[in-house]
Design a protein around this motif. Structure first.
Motif, PDB file in Angstrom:
ATOM      1  N   VAL A 481      -2.176   8.209   1.653  1.00  0.00           N
ATOM      2  CA  VAL A 481      -1.573   6.960   2.102  1.00  0.00           C
ATOM      3  C   VAL A 481      -0.238   6.791   1.389  1.00  0.00           C
ATOM      4  CG1 VAL A 481      -3.804   5.899   2.562  1.00  0.00           C
ATOM      5  CG2 VAL A 481      -2.697   5.511   0.352  1.00  0.00           C
ATOM      6  N   ASP A 482       0.533   5.803   1.855  1.00  0.00           N
ATOM      7  CA  ASP A 482       1.854   5.579   1.281  1.00  0.00           C
ATOM      8  C   ASP A 482       1.769   4.515   0.194  1.00  0.00           C
ATOM      9  OD1 ASP A 482       4.838   6.359   2.260  1.00  0.00           O
ATOM     10  OD2 ASP A 482       4.785   4.410   1.259  1.00  0.00           O
ATOM     11  N   ILE A 483       2.681   4.602  -0.749  1.00  0.00           N
ATOM     12  CA  ILE A 483       2.640   3.674  -1.888  1.00  0.00           C
ATOM     13  C   ILE A 483       2.796   2.213  -1.433  1.00  0.00           C
ATOM     14  CG2 ILE A 483       5.124   3.786  -2.443  1.00  0.00           C
ATOM     15  CD1 ILE A 483       4.113   4.067  -5.452  1.00  0.00           C
ATOM     16  N   VAL A 484       3.488   1.989  -0.294  1.00  0.00           N
ATOM     17  CA  VAL A 484       3.633   0.611   0.187  1.00  0.00           C
ATOM     18  C   VAL A 484       2.331   0.063   0.787  1.00  0.00           C
ATOM     19  CG1 VAL A 484       6.130   0.706   0.557  1.00  0.00           C
ATOM     20  CG2 VAL A 484       4.576   1.422   2.392  1.00  0.00           C
ATOM     21  N   ASP A 485       1.325   0.929   0.934  1.00  0.00           N
ATOM     22  CA  ASP A 485       0.035   0.457   1.454  1.00  0.00           C
ATOM     23  C   ASP A 485      -0.817  -0.245   0.379  1.00  0.00           C
ATOM     24  OD1 ASP A 485       0.709   1.567   3.912  1.00  0.00           O
ATOM     25  OD2 ASP A 485      -0.340   3.454   3.513  1.00  0.00           O
ATOM     26  N   VAL A 486      -0.420  -0.108  -0.867  1.00  0.00           N
ATOM     27  CA  VAL A 486      -1.266  -0.644  -1.939  1.00  0.00           C
ATOM     28  C   VAL A 486      -1.300  -2.178  -1.919  1.00  0.00           C
ATOM     29  CG1 VAL A 486      -1.561  -0.816  -4.443  1.00  0.00           C
ATOM     30  CG2 VAL A 486      -0.994   1.396  -3.402  1.00  0.00           C
ATOM     31  N   LEU A 487      -0.131  -2.796  -1.836  1.00  0.00           N
ATOM     32  CA  LEU A 487      -0.095  -4.271  -1.906  1.00  0.00           C
ATOM     33  C   LEU A 487      -0.919  -4.927  -0.796  1.00  0.00           C
ATOM     34  CD1 LEU A 487       1.837  -6.933  -0.746  1.00  0.00           C
ATOM     35  CD2 LEU A 487       0.896  -6.937  -3.063  1.00  0.00           C
ATOM     36  N   PRO A 488      -0.720  -4.533   0.486  1.00  0.00           N
ATOM     37  CA  PRO A 488      -1.575  -5.167   1.513  1.00  0.00           C
ATOM     38  C   PRO A 488      -3.063  -4.914   1.290  1.00  0.00           C
ATOM     39  CG  PRO A 488      -0.155  -3.444   2.472  1.00  0.00           C
ATOM     40  CD  PRO A 488       0.319  -3.672   1.076  1.00  0.00           C
ATOM     41  N   THR A 489      -3.407  -3.755   0.727  1.00  0.00           N
ATOM     42  CA  THR A 489      -4.819  -3.468   0.428  1.00  0.00           C
ATOM     43  C   THR A 489      -5.331  -4.434  -0.644  1.00  0.00           C
ATOM     44  OG1 THR A 489      -4.422  -1.151   0.954  1.00  0.00           O
ATOM     45  CG2 THR A 489      -6.416  -1.662  -0.323  1.00  0.00           C
ATOM     46  N   LEU A 490      -4.520  -4.640  -1.684  1.00  0.00           N
ATOM     47  CA  LEU A 490      -4.935  -5.547  -2.761  1.00  0.00           C
ATOM     48  C   LEU A 490      -5.076  -6.973  -2.245  1.00  0.00           C
ATOM     49  CD1 LEU A 490      -2.699  -4.209  -5.694  1.00  0.00           C
ATOM     50  CD2 LEU A 490      -5.147  -3.792  -5.313  1.00  0.00           C
ATOM     51  N   ASP A 497      -4.658 -13.369   3.426  1.00  0.00           N
ATOM     52  CA  ASP A 497      -4.070 -12.804   4.643  1.00  0.00           C
ATOM     53  C   ASP A 497      -3.035 -11.754   4.248  1.00  0.00           C
ATOM     54  OD1 ASP A 497      -5.562 -14.515   6.160  1.00  0.00           O
ATOM     55  OD2 ASP A 497      -3.974 -16.042   6.312  1.00  0.00           O
ATOM     56  N   VAL A 498      -2.948 -10.702   5.049  1.00  0.00           N
ATOM     57  CA  VAL A 498      -1.894  -9.708   4.861  1.00  0.00           C
ATOM     58  C   VAL A 498      -0.664 -10.186   5.615  1.00  0.00           C
ATOM     59  CG1 VAL A 498      -1.206  -7.319   5.261  1.00  0.00           C
ATOM     60  CG2 VAL A 498      -3.579  -7.862   4.633  1.00  0.00           C
ATOM     61  N   PRO A 499       0.459 -10.368   4.929  1.00  0.00           N
ATOM     62  CA  PRO A 499       1.651 -10.871   5.618  1.00  0.00           C
ATOM     63  C   PRO A 499       2.150  -9.872   6.665  1.00  0.00           C
ATOM     64  CG  PRO A 499       1.970 -10.802   3.224  1.00  0.00           C
ATOM     65  CD  PRO A 499       0.697 -10.082   3.512  1.00  0.00           C
ATOM     66  N   LEU A 500       2.516 -10.366   7.814  1.00  0.00           N
ATOM     67  CA  LEU A 500       3.141  -9.503   8.817  1.00  0.00           C
ATOM     68  C   LEU A 500       4.540  -9.151   8.331  1.00  0.00           C
ATOM     69  CD1 LEU A 500       1.994 -11.577  11.907  1.00  0.00           C
ATOM     70  CD2 LEU A 500       1.245  -9.248  11.338  1.00  0.00           C
ATOM     71  N   GLY A 501       4.983  -7.948   8.676  1.00  0.00           N
ATOM     72  CA  GLY A 501       6.357  -7.580   8.344  1.00  0.00           C
ATOM     73  C   GLY A 501       6.504  -6.732   7.098  1.00  0.00           C
ATOM     74  N   LEU A 502       5.413  -6.472   6.386  1.00  0.00           N
ATOM     75  CA  LEU A 502       5.495  -5.528   5.268  1.00  0.00           C
ATOM     76  C   LEU A 502       5.715  -4.118   5.818  1.00  0.00           C
ATOM     77  CD1 LEU A 502       2.509  -6.681   2.986  1.00  0.00           C
ATOM     78  CD2 LEU A 502       4.947  -7.223   2.706  1.00  0.00           C
ATOM     79  N   ASP A 503       6.192  -3.208   4.970  1.00  0.00           N
ATOM     80  CA  ASP A 503       6.318  -1.815   5.404  1.00  0.00           C
ATOM     81  C   ASP A 503       4.958  -1.111   5.377  1.00  0.00           C
ATOM     82  OD1 ASP A 503       9.021  -2.145   5.714  1.00  0.00           O
ATOM     83  OD2 ASP A 503       9.518  -1.384   3.715  1.00  0.00           O
ATOM     84  N   GLY A 504       4.037  -1.583   4.540  1.00  0.00           N
ATOM     85  CA  GLY A 504       2.751  -0.922   4.379  1.00  0.00           C
ATOM     86  C   GLY A 504       1.643  -1.586   5.184  1.00  0.00           C
ATOM     87  N   GLN A 505       0.518  -0.882   5.269  1.00  0.00           N
ATOM     88  CA  GLN A 505      -0.680  -1.341   5.979  1.00  0.00           C
ATOM     89  C   GLN A 505      -1.850  -1.289   5.008  1.00  0.00           C
ATOM     90  OE1 GLN A 505      -1.131  -2.298   9.186  1.00  0.00           O
ATOM     91  NE2 GLN A 505       1.093  -2.221   9.450  1.00  0.00           N
TER      92      GLN A 505
END
Ligand SMILES: [Zn+2]
Length: 550
Positions: A481-490, A497-505
């Motif tokens: 996975v990509d490093i930008v996926d960590v924040l939405p996972t946390l 809620d996971v904010p829309l518009g982040l680079d990660g999933q």
């Protein structure tokens, strides 16, 4: 909602963790991996500590969060200045949790100085200036500082000298790394006992430092291998970190646990590349006769070598003015700008090339209308570069627009390079110091080189993630996975809620609950960054130099 415990291991790699887990040397990580989900985490380009950790905690790429390196170019000059946590323009995990009314503790995460007014406690990262360690200004709230002193005394940031490791240096360095691990663990455990946090994040730097300096003792296949008493140094540091993770997981019962690294690590071989010499070979750069570079370099190296650390910064300033300016001279002094189309700062951890662009660079000669074709010439010069065995030197040249999106793309160098490995080992990208061969081998006397001269361990782009505990499914190994996926996972694990518009999933296969998405309640922060003052700049330069980055 379950609390989340995030433990960062700077530079930790599955290439080491995997085999050691199998051998039973890392029982805690082994258990968490068996019970949860894990895999490789692809870092930013460059795979460097500041942009990588900042992408990890914001879920967006460096072109959007604004922290692309330790330094940034002062517009209209060839000089550099140091960036700090205030350059981060996208909300971090702790900002989001604070906004949602949660309590957070953030301990020694890189690129968090000056500390931020979170709802809870923040202890800034290793880049905190030394004076801040004296007066407590690396801690939020300041009233926590006396408690911190009482708990751990001085918090070591790993700021030991790393020049030409002298006899005894490695033993002392290793001792300090273990001490740093123990103090961070003690502090984090005390914080966990202090109140029921919604989230606690702590980053350990020892896994990175030990890889940089002890890889050649650990790896019998390394071209720089030397047998000796430190064969187990990296493994012992990983074992100490494994035990630390065990301590913290036990102190946070019922938590969701994330173990993450900002990039991986691997061996550096004996190949040295000098990017500016390559550009010169291809008619893109001309070296001049500038004694300033050598003088500045010698002055700085001399000052840092003989002066006790707390005095270095002051001496640096007295000798040569602001350290940012000195750094610019040191990196770029030997270039004749009127005959140079492209140039590099020749950073080992961040190989790149900039155009000497008219109107942007003070002595730029490439008109904007010729920028594209000049970039294409540079790309060709790097793509065609081969070693004596015909192997490519550069794996891939990226235009910055290919990897970054957002308002800060222009802070990046025009071209970013991923260097090819040779037999599994990194090349060292070292300063040219005038004309000469662009490609050479390290002399055996240089195999143990300190920072800036080709350390024997280097970064790799693939770090690791391990998720376990509350809300995590037991699914074992997942695809990279990509490093930008960590924040939405946390955020998902924290029940937000996971904010829309982040680079990660969110890493959905690892999550027991389906992530919920919603409009981002927070905008990127429009307030501009606050550059360090000259005094802080000098201290930071000394610290980064000691850590091996300059
Ligand atoms: Zn790092």
């Amino acid at each position: 909602m379950a609390p989340i415990l995030v433990i960062g291991l700077d530079g930790a790699t599955l290439d080491l963790v995997g085999p050691w887990v199998k051998q039973g040397r890392l029982p805690v990580l082994g258990r968490l991996m068996r019970e949860g989900a894990w895999g490789r985490l692809r870092s930013t380009i460059p795979a460097a500590t500041f942009p990588a950790w900042t992408s990890l905690v914001t879920g967006v790429n460096p072109g959007r969060h604004g922290i692309l390196d330790f330094t940034e170019r002062v517009p209209g000059t060839y000089r550099l200045r140091f960036v700090n946590g205030s350059y981060r323009r996208a909300p971090a995990m702790w900002t989001r949790l604070t906004h949602a009314g949660r309590r957070v503790a953030v301990v020694t995460v890189p690129a968090t100085y000056p500390p931020e007014p979170v709802a809870g406690i923040m202890v800034s990262g290793f880049e905190s200036p030394l004076s801040a360690a004296v007066d407590g200004s690396f801690v939020h709230p300041r009233s926590f500082y006396p408690e911190l002193r009482q708990l751990v005394g001085r918090l070591p940031f790993g700021d030991f000298q790393q020049f030409d490791p002298a006899p005894g240096w490695h033993a002392r360095a290793l001792e300090r790394l273990f001490d740093g691990i123990a103090r961070r663990t003690h502090l984090a455990r005390a914080l966990l006992a202090r109140e029921p946090w919604d989230a606690l994040m702590v980053v350990y730097g020892a896994s990175d430092t030990v890889a940089h300096h002890f890889w050649r003792f650990h790896d019998p296949c390394s071209p720089r291998y030397v047998a000796g008493p430190f064969a187990d140094a990296i493994a012992r540091v990983y074992e100490a970190l494994d035990a630390a993770i065990g301590t913290l997981v036990a102190a946070a019962p019922g938590a969701a646990v994330a173990i993450v690294s900002d990039h991986g690590s691997g061996g550096a071989g004996d190949r040295v590349i000098h990017l500016n010499r390559r550009l010169a070979e291809c008619g893109l750069l001309t070296f001049g006769r500038d004694p300033g570079r050598r003088v500045a370099g010698l002055l700085r190296a001399g000052a840092l070598r003989v002066v006790p650390h707390p005095l270095q910064a002051r001496l640096l300033r007295r000798v040569a003015g602001a350290a940012g300016r000195l750094e610019g001279v040191h990196r770029l002094g030997g270039i004749e700008w009127s005959r140079t189309l492209a140039y590099s700062e020749e950073l080992d951890y961040h190989p790149h090339v900039r155009l000497n662009l008219a109107r942007r660079e003070p002595e730029g000669i490439v008109p904007a209308a010729r920028a594209d074709e000049t970039l294409a010439r540079v790309v060709a010069a790097l793509d065609d570069w081969r070693d004596d065995d015909g192997r490519p030197i550069v794996r891939r040249v990226w235009r910055r627009e290919e990897i970054y999106r957002g308002p800060f793309v222009e802070r990046a160098p025009d071209l970013l390079l991923e260097l090819a490995l040779a037999g599994g080992y990194s090349s060292s990208c070292l300063p040219s110091a005038g004309p000469g061969p662009a490609l050479r081998r390290l002399r055996p006397s240089e195999y143990g080189a300190g920072r800036g001269r080709g350390m024997n361990g280097a970064h790799r782009r693939e770090g690791l993630f391990v998720l376990a505990g509350a809300g995590v499914r037991s699914v074992g190994e997942l695809a990279t996975v990509d490093i930008v996926d960590v924040l939405p996972t946390l955020l998902s694990l924290a029940g937000m809620d996971v904010p829309l518009g982040l680079d990660g999933q969110p890493i959905a296969p690892a999550l027991a609950a389906t992530p919920r998405f919603a409009t981002d309640p927070l905008a990127d922060d429009p307030v501009g960054p606050v550059p360090f003052d000259d005094e802080t700049t000098g201290e930071l330069a000394a610290r980064l130099e000691a850590l091996g980055y300059l």
